[in-house]
Enzyme design. Structure first.
Site, PDB file in Angstrom:
ATOM      1  CG  HIS A 151      36.894  38.136  40.108  1.00  0.00           C
ATOM      2  ND1 HIS A 151      37.948  38.129  39.241  1.00  0.00           N
ATOM      3  CD2 HIS A 151      37.193  39.038  41.068  1.00  0.00           C
ATOM      4  CE1 HIS A 151      38.859  38.997  39.659  1.00  0.00           C
ATOM      5  NE2 HIS A 151      38.427  39.559  40.762  1.00  0.00           N
ATOM      6  N   GLY A 160      50.257  44.692  37.873  1.00  0.00           N
ATOM      7  CA  GLY A 160      49.905  45.990  38.429  1.00  0.00           C
ATOM      8  C   GLY A 160      49.595  45.840  39.899  1.00  0.00           C
ATOM      9  NE  ARG A 177      34.906  33.823  35.435  1.00  0.00           N
ATOM     10  CZ  ARG A 177      35.145  33.670  36.733  1.00  0.00           C
ATOM     11  NH1 ARG A 177      35.951  34.500  37.354  1.00  0.00           N
ATOM     12  NH2 ARG A 177      34.609  32.677  37.399  1.00  0.00           N
ATOM     13  N   GLY A 195      42.780  47.211  38.030  1.00  0.00           N
ATOM     14  CA  GLY A 195      42.023  46.875  36.831  1.00  0.00           C
ATOM     15  C   GLY A 195      42.603  45.715  36.042  1.00  0.00           C
ATOM     16  CE  LYS A 196      46.541  42.676  39.536  1.00  0.00           C
ATOM     17  NZ  LYS A 196      46.096  43.657  40.539  1.00  0.00           N
ATOM     18  CD  GLU A 255      35.823  27.960  41.614  1.00  0.00           C
ATOM     19  OE1 GLU A 255      35.735  27.218  42.609  1.00  0.00           O
ATOM     20  OE2 GLU A 255      35.021  28.868  41.367  1.00  0.00           O
TER      21      GLU A 255
END
EC number: 2.7.1.156
Length: 184
Positions: free
Chosen positions: A50, A8, A54, A13-14, A62
């Site tokens: 982010h 997207g 979570r 909103g992915k 990472e």
């Protein structure tokens, strides 16, 4: 197990949708692979947000290359990769070239290296015991980039997205926060 691709536009909103799917499929057994390298304050803030969103019990790695090694060594129920286009950007930035003068043959070689990395990720589908969720940006619906590096990135990212979509069991297109299932 399955490979789910979520694509997207920017801020569609992915990631939130991918995290919701990962939580539903894997609960507390999720390997979150973050591919960004936060160089500036704005990216550091994005990464921070982010992380805060979570679940704290998810394992986070990472890394932006050799993802197959990370996935294949994991016992998690879900591996969530966020995101492919950032991974591609990082791989492109590793190459020390004058992008405005780069020749097509060099671009083809760089794309082959990136395609090899994507193929390794896709091969994890058969070796990993869990589901893989991969987030990527849809880059082909906007304007043609003004600069050569932007066009190179757009073309490579578009072809890698196609490669992943071909291999995926399910593909979702995010539009204004709404997931539209377009495959599977």
């Amino acid at each position: 197990m399955s490979l789910v691709m979520i694509t997207g536009g920017a801020r569609s909103g992915k990631s939130e949708f991918a995290e919701k799917l990962a939580l539903e499929k894997g609960g507390n057994s999720v390997l979150y692979i973050a591919t960004s390298i936060p160089f500036d304050e704005e990216m550091k803030e994005r990464v921070k947000r982010h992380k805060e969103r979570r679940p704290p019990f998810w394992q986070t790695k990472e890394v932006y290359k050799n993802l197959y090694d990370v996935i294949s060594k994991s016992n998690a129920k879900v591996a969530l990769i966020d995101c492919l286009t950032v991974m591609i950007t990082n791989l492109l930035m590793e190459v020390d070239l004058t992008w405005e003068k780069v020749e097509l043959k060099e671009i083809d070689n760089i794309e082959k290296q990136i395609a090899d990395e994507v193929d390794k990720i896709l091969s994890a589908k058969k070796d990993f015991k869990g589901d893989i969720i991969l987030v990527t940006n849809e880059v082909g619906m906007g304007l043609v980039p003004e600069y050569k590096l932007g066009r190179i990135f757009r073309d490579i990212a578009g072809r890698m997205n196609k490669k992943v979509a071909d291999a995926a069991d399910e593909v979702y297109l995010m539009v204004s926060g709404i997931p539209l299932k377009i495959k599977g």
